[in-house]
Design a protein around this motif. Structure first.
Motif, PDB file in Angstrom:
ATOM      1  N   SER A 151     -18.436   1.357  75.843  1.00 20.31           N
ATOM      2  CA  SER A 151     -17.428   2.069  76.266  1.00 20.31           C
ATOM      3  C   SER A 151     -16.163   1.285  76.121  1.00 20.31           C
ATOM      4  CB  SER A 151     -17.608   2.377  77.668  1.00 20.31           C
ATOM      5  OG  SER A 151     -17.738   1.324  78.561  1.00 20.31           O
ATOM      6  N   VAL A 152     -14.999   2.019  76.101  1.00 25.41           N
ATOM      7  CA  VAL A 152     -13.809   1.444  75.932  1.00 25.41           C
ATOM      8  C   VAL A 152     -12.674   1.925  77.112  1.00 25.41           C
ATOM      9  CG1 VAL A 152     -11.549   1.358  74.443  1.00 25.41           C
ATOM     10  CG2 VAL A 152     -13.874   1.455  73.462  1.00 25.41           C
ATOM     11  N   ASP A 153     -12.064   1.111  77.529  1.00 21.59           N
ATOM     12  CA  ASP A 153     -10.893   1.307  78.703  1.00 21.59           C
ATOM     13  C   ASP A 153      -9.541   1.006  78.163  1.00 21.59           C
ATOM     14  OD1 ASP A 153      -9.397   1.556  80.717  1.00 21.59           O
ATOM     15  OD2 ASP A 153      -9.824  -0.412  81.783  1.00 21.59           O
ATOM     16  N   LEU A 154      -8.932   1.993  77.495  1.00 21.46           N
ATOM     17  CA  LEU A 154      -7.724   1.855  76.763  1.00 21.46           C
ATOM     18  C   LEU A 154      -6.597   1.897  77.871  1.00 21.46           C
ATOM     19  CD1 LEU A 154      -6.154   1.310  74.136  1.00 21.46           C
ATOM     20  CD2 LEU A 154      -6.254   3.659  73.815  1.00 21.46           C
ATOM     21  N   ARG A 155      -5.538   0.871  77.957  1.00 25.63           N
ATOM     22  CA  ARG A 155      -4.714   0.825  78.858  1.00 25.63           C
ATOM     23  C   ARG A 155      -3.324   0.800  78.036  1.00 25.63           C
ATOM     24  NH1 ARG A 155      -8.483  -2.615  80.295  1.00 25.63           N
ATOM     25  NH2 ARG A 155      -7.167  -4.301  80.280  1.00 25.63           N
ATOM     26  N   PRO A 156      -2.609   1.852  77.880  1.00 21.22           N
ATOM     27  CA  PRO A 156      -1.101   1.710  77.175  1.00 21.22           C
ATOM     28  C   PRO A 156      -0.461   1.074  78.027  1.00 21.22           C
ATOM     29  CG  PRO A 156      -2.081   3.998  77.070  1.00 21.22           C
ATOM     30  CD  PRO A 156      -2.851   3.234  77.942  1.00 21.22           C
ATOM     31  N   ALA A 157       0.810   0.468  77.576  1.00 25.03           N
ATOM     32  CA  ALA A 157       1.682  -0.316  78.427  1.00 25.03           C
ATOM     33  C   ALA A 157       3.184   0.459  77.996  1.00 25.03           C
ATOM     34  CB  ALA A 157       1.869  -1.734  78.060  1.00 25.03           C
ATOM     35  N   PRO A 158       3.360   1.529  78.543  1.00 23.15           N
ATOM     36  CA  PRO A 158       4.686   2.427  78.011  1.00 23.15           C
ATOM     37  C   PRO A 158       6.018   1.537  78.153  1.00 23.15           C
ATOM     38  CG  PRO A 158       3.752   3.437  80.163  1.00 23.15           C
ATOM     39  CD  PRO A 158       2.814   2.266  79.704  1.00 23.15           C
ATOM     40  N   SER A 159       5.942   0.709  79.029  1.00 28.97           N
ATOM     41  CA  SER A 159       7.218  -0.257  79.309  1.00 28.97           C
ATOM     42  C   SER A 159       7.454  -1.144  78.467  1.00 28.97           C
ATOM     43  CB  SER A 159       7.398  -0.573  80.805  1.00 28.97           C
ATOM     44  OG  SER A 159       6.196  -1.400  81.051  1.00 28.97           O
ATOM     45  N   TRP A 160       6.442  -1.559  77.537  1.00 22.65           N
ATOM     46  CA  TRP A 160       6.634  -2.413  76.659  1.00 22.65           C
ATOM     47  C   TRP A 160       6.057  -2.178  75.234  1.00 22.65           C
ATOM     48  CZ3 TRP A 160       5.444  -6.992  74.024  1.00 22.65           C
ATOM     49  CH2 TRP A 160       6.382  -7.884  73.666  1.00 22.65           C
ATOM     50  N   TYR A 161       5.832  -3.095  74.414  1.00 27.34           N
ATOM     51  CA  TYR A 161       5.430  -2.705  72.968  1.00 27.34           C
ATOM     52  C   TYR A 161       3.900  -2.856  72.563  1.00 27.34           C
ATOM     53  CZ  TYR A 161      10.533  -2.904  72.932  1.00 27.34           C
ATOM     54  OH  TYR A 161      11.953  -2.670  73.156  1.00 27.34           O
ATOM     55  N   GLY A 162       3.105  -2.465  73.512  1.00 27.56           N
ATOM     56  CA  GLY A 162       1.638  -2.835  73.245  1.00 27.56           C
ATOM     57  C   GLY A 162       0.896  -2.179  74.111  1.00 27.56           C
ATOM     58  N   PHE A 163      -0.377  -2.498  73.975  1.00 30.67           N
ATOM     59  CA  PHE A 163      -1.315  -2.116  74.880  1.00 30.67           C
ATOM     60  C   PHE A 163      -2.669  -2.922  75.215  1.00 30.67           C
ATOM     61  CE2 PHE A 163      -2.854  -1.061  70.708  1.00 30.67           C
ATOM     62  CZ  PHE A 163      -4.142  -1.549  70.500  1.00 30.67           C
ATOM     63  N   ALA A 164      -3.448  -2.635  76.194  1.00 33.44           N
ATOM     64  CA  ALA A 164      -4.608  -3.446  76.358  1.00 33.44           C
ATOM     65  C   ALA A 164      -5.742  -2.827  76.326  1.00 33.44           C
ATOM     66  CB  ALA A 164      -4.381  -4.204  77.673  1.00 33.44           C
ATOM     67  N   THR A 182     -10.328  -3.015  77.333  1.00 39.70           N
ATOM     68  CA  THR A 182     -11.515  -3.528  77.548  1.00 39.70           C
ATOM     69  C   THR A 182     -12.725  -2.869  77.191  1.00 39.70           C
ATOM     70  OG1 THR A 182     -10.718  -4.306  79.873  1.00 39.70           O
ATOM     71  CG2 THR A 182     -13.119  -4.312  79.595  1.00 39.70           C
ATOM     72  N   LEU A 183     -13.439  -3.495  76.423  1.00 38.72           N
ATOM     73  CA  LEU A 183     -14.739  -2.937  75.635  1.00 38.72           C
ATOM     74  C   LEU A 183     -15.799  -3.635  76.160  1.00 38.72           C
ATOM     75  CD1 LEU A 183     -12.120  -2.649  73.609  1.00 38.72           C
ATOM     76  CD2 LEU A 183     -13.984  -2.544  71.799  1.00 38.72           C
ATOM     77  N   LEU A 184     -16.923  -2.826  76.653  1.00 44.49           N
ATOM     78  CA  LEU A 184     -18.310  -3.264  76.997  1.00 44.49           C
ATOM     79  C   LEU A 184     -19.033  -3.063  75.837  1.00 44.49           C
ATOM     80  CD1 LEU A 184     -18.686  -1.547  80.638  1.00 44.49           C
ATOM     81  CD2 LEU A 184     -17.884  -3.997  79.938  1.00 44.49           C
ATOM     82  N   VAL A 185     -19.705  -4.143  75.472  1.00 43.21           N
ATOM     83  CA  VAL A 185     -20.477  -4.325  74.261  1.00 43.21           C
ATOM     84  C   VAL A 185     -21.892  -4.591  74.472  1.00 43.21           C
ATOM     85  CG1 VAL A 185     -20.781  -5.506  71.992  1.00 43.21           C
ATOM     86  CG2 VAL A 185     -18.332  -5.078  73.095  1.00 43.21           C
ATOM     87  N   GLY A 186     -22.755  -3.897  73.948  1.00 47.79           N
ATOM     88  CA  GLY A 186     -24.197  -4.012  73.994  1.00 47.79           C
ATOM     89  C   GLY A 186     -24.874  -2.973  73.663  1.00 47.79           C
ATOM     90  N   LYS A 187     -26.222  -3.025  73.434  1.00 41.71           N
ATOM     91  CA  LYS A 187     -27.108  -1.746  73.047  1.00 41.71           C
ATOM     92  C   LYS A 187     -27.369  -1.038  74.229  1.00 41.71           C
ATOM     93  CE  LYS A 187     -28.849  -4.285  69.157  1.00 41.71           C
ATOM     94  NZ  LYS A 187     -28.031  -3.333  68.013  1.00 41.71           N
ATOM     95  N   ASP A 188     -27.362  -1.436  75.439  1.00 41.28           N
ATOM     96  CA  ASP A 188     -27.820  -0.517  76.581  1.00 41.28           C
ATOM     97  C   ASP A 188     -26.716  -0.549  77.469  1.00 41.28           C
ATOM     98  OD1 ASP A 188     -28.984   0.406  78.802  1.00 41.28           O
ATOM     99  OD2 ASP A 188     -30.684  -1.236  78.943  1.00 41.28           O
ATOM    100  N   ARG A 189     -26.497   0.907  77.888  1.00 44.08           N
ATOM    101  CA  ARG A 189     -25.399   1.003  78.697  1.00 44.08           C
ATOM    102  C   ARG A 189     -25.393   0.296  80.136  1.00 44.08           C
ATOM    103  NH1 ARG A 189     -21.250   4.548  78.573  1.00 44.08           N
ATOM    104  NH2 ARG A 189     -21.983   5.721  76.771  1.00 44.08           N
ATOM    105  N   ASP A 190     -26.649   0.133  80.542  1.00 39.94           N
ATOM    106  CA  ASP A 190     -26.763  -0.695  81.911  1.00 39.94           C
ATOM    107  C   ASP A 190     -26.920  -1.920  81.764  1.00 39.94           C
ATOM    108  OD1 ASP A 190     -26.746   1.871  83.275  1.00 39.94           O
ATOM    109  OD2 ASP A 190     -28.765   2.137  82.946  1.00 39.94           O
ATOM    110  N   ASN A 191     -26.859  -2.668  80.463  1.00 42.50           N
ATOM    111  CA  ASN A 191     -27.050  -4.045  80.436  1.00 42.50           C
ATOM    112  C   ASN A 191     -26.040  -4.396  79.226  1.00 42.50           C
ATOM    113  OD1 ASN A 191     -28.074  -6.541  80.692  1.00 42.50           O
ATOM    114  ND2 ASN A 191     -29.719  -6.140  79.247  1.00 42.50           N
ATOM    115  N   PRO A 192     -24.905  -4.335  79.389  1.00 43.03           N
ATOM    116  CA  PRO A 192     -24.021  -4.869  78.144  1.00 43.03           C
ATOM    117  C   PRO A 192     -24.053  -6.262  78.038  1.00 43.03           C
ATOM    118  CG  PRO A 192     -22.688  -4.327  80.433  1.00 43.03           C
ATOM    119  CD  PRO A 192     -24.165  -3.897  80.465  1.00 43.03           C
ATOM    120  N   THR A 193     -24.019  -6.983  77.096  1.00 38.76           N
ATOM    121  CA  THR A 193     -24.225  -8.196  76.741  1.00 38.76           C
ATOM    122  C   THR A 193     -22.641  -8.893  76.878  1.00 38.76           C
ATOM    123  OG1 THR A 193     -24.076  -8.178  74.236  1.00 38.76           O
ATOM    124  CG2 THR A 193     -26.280  -8.032  75.344  1.00 38.76           C
TER     125      THR A 193
END
Length: 222
Positions: free
Chosen positions: A142-155, A157-168
């Motif tokens: 999954s991806v949590d995308l957080r735009p930063a409209p007051s500045w020139y970028g974004f942040a 967070t990506l959870l990475v793994g093969k099992d949604r309940d057990n990201p590595t």
């Protein structure tokens, strides 16, 4: 008469290597030597290890930049690549590691000649689109995308793994395009994770990291 003329034309074409499937392939076009060469990514582009999140826990090493022709950003590798014609002409990657752990930092920077911001902004938009609709290459969860409209970028967070309940692992990405720099810079901090146990990641202000990432590239105030 017409038959003899046709045979003569075919023989002439064969003599110049232009026969139907029998001639040699045309040579690749020679690059224009007058075309301006892209400027290398400046050594000062890399963020200070002390400004990288969780530096006090992982003691990040100094950046070790590697110049490349077309650096692929970690966000691109995880969620797919923008169109190749948007890739920066000059790019480089710097890596930092934490001794004894699987935590790591990858900073990628791409630069367009003459400080053109259009290419950098278009490239950033492509990455944001990929993250916003991330299909996952391999095992992104999954991806949590957080735009930063007051500045020139974004942040993000990506959870990475093969099992949604057990990201590595979880990957914290910060991406900036400082104005008038013609450069895009991305910081990706990967922290190991053990499933349902609390993540070692500590809350951090996105804008603070984005500013620190962009500061070496800013012209004037930033």
């Amino acid at each position: 008469m017409m038959t003899r003329l046709f045979v003569a034309i075919c023989a002439l074409m064969a003599g110049f290597g232009l026969g139907f499937g029998t001639g040699t392939a045309a040579a690749e076009p020679t690059p224009n030597p007058a075309a301006p060469a892209p400027k290398p990514v400046p050594a000062g582009a890399w963020i200070s290890p002390g400004d990288i999140p969780m530096s006090s826990e992982y003691h990040w090493s100094a950046a070790s930049p590697t110049a490349t022709g077309r650096a692929s950003f970690l966000s691109m590798r995880l969620c797919g690549s923008p169109s190749a014609d948007l890739l920066p002409p000059a790019s480089a990657i710097a890596t930092q590691t934490a001794s004894g752990t699987a935590a790591s930092v990858v900073q990628a920077a791409g630069q367009w000649p003459e400080g053109t911001s259009d290419g950098a902004s278009a490239f950033q938009s492509g990455i944001r689109s990929q993250l916003n609709y991330c299909p996952g290459i391999g095992d992104v969860i999954s991806v949590d995308l957080r735009p930063a409209p007051s500045w020139y970028g974004f942040a993000a967070t990506l959870l990475v793994g093969k099992d949604r309940d057990n990201p590595t692992s979880e990957v914290h990405i910060y991406n900036v395009v400082p104005p008038e720099s013609g450069t895009i810079s991305e910081l990706a901090v990967t922290v190991p994770r053990t499933g349902r146990e609390p993540s070692p990641w500590k809350p951090v202000d996105d804008v603070t990291v984005l500013r620190a990432l962009a500061q070496p590239l800013c012209k004037g105030s930033c």
